[in-house]
Write an enzyme that holds these catalytic residues in place. Sequence first.
Site, PDB file in Angstrom:
ATOM      1  N   ASP A  30      20.923   8.133   8.563  1.00  0.00           N
ATOM      2  CA  ASP A  30      22.312   7.902   8.151  1.00  0.00           C
ATOM      3  C   ASP A  30      22.501   6.449   7.718  1.00  0.00           C
ATOM      4  OD1 ASP A  30      22.870  10.472   8.940  1.00  0.00           O
ATOM      5  OD2 ASP A  30      23.564   9.877  10.935  1.00  0.00           O
TER       6      ASP A  30
HETATM    7  N1  URA Z   1      20.229  11.801  13.841  1.00  0.00           N
HETATM    8  C1  URA Z   1      21.401  11.299  13.438  1.00  0.00           C
HETATM    9  O1  URA Z   1      22.450  11.692  13.916  1.00  0.00           O
HETATM   10  N2  URA Z   1      21.382  10.347  12.498  1.00  0.00           N
HETATM   11  C2  URA Z   1      20.251   9.855  11.950  1.00  0.00           C
HETATM   12  O2  URA Z   1      20.309   8.971  11.095  1.00  0.00           O
HETATM   13  C3  URA Z   1      19.049  10.392  12.384  1.00  0.00           C
HETATM   14  C4  URA Z   1      19.052  11.367  13.332  1.00  0.00           C
END
Ligand code: URA
Length: 228
Positions: free
Chosen positions: A103
């Site tokens: 993310d």
């Molecule tokens: N899980 C999440 O919630 N975000 C990420 O970036 C990676 C794994």
Amino acid sequence: MRLEKYLVQCGVASRKKIKVAIAQGRVTVNGNIEVNDATDVEWEKDIITFDGVIPEKKQLKYYVMYKIAGYITAMEDKNKKTVAELLPESIDKNSVFPVGRLDRDTEGLLLFTSDGDLSHAMAHPNRNMEKTYYVELDREISSEDIEALENGITLDTNYTALPSKVEYLSPKSIHLTITEGKYHQVKKMLKAVKNKVIYLKRIKFGNLTLEGMIPGEVKEIQREDIIM
Ligand code: URA
């Protein structure tokens, strides 16, 4: 191999631009214009041209990035900053792509490669590729919460996550190891135990770690460094 994939591996342009070029009739296979990007071609046998030039097969490349927050996992975007901006100039951005995604606010290990087969294999659910995250939480985590995460918790999407491994670090921080990579998976798993992720960093992807790296750094590795 699909024509489009062949040209991506040659690094002639981005996947999007290659698709357009093929559709525009700028690619030939053995002397004939080919407008189908899914046409099967072979490295040794077929002669491919792109805008009249025979592209050379490039060596496959592998890079580990220590991603910092504020960048989306994409190679281009009209409005948002992308991880492509964190790659040094020396890396051919047309031929590499990220394996999986983090993310925008997540930090940590992101693998880049031009090797489509490896990327596909690593992402395959049967491979059970382990990913370990350092997670900081809004609320203290209980032993019941840890047990629920370890047993496989049902997310708000009604999907039940596979069992995970939890290493307790402090009342508000854990190491969480999962084998899946569903959208927002870690955040949703913690939400399912009525907690909230306030900081997330991937510290391990398969056998790869961030050891010796500093935030924002990108280092080249070899195929043999990745244990599959
Ligand atoms: N899980 C999440 O919630 N975000 C990420 O970036 C990676 C794994």
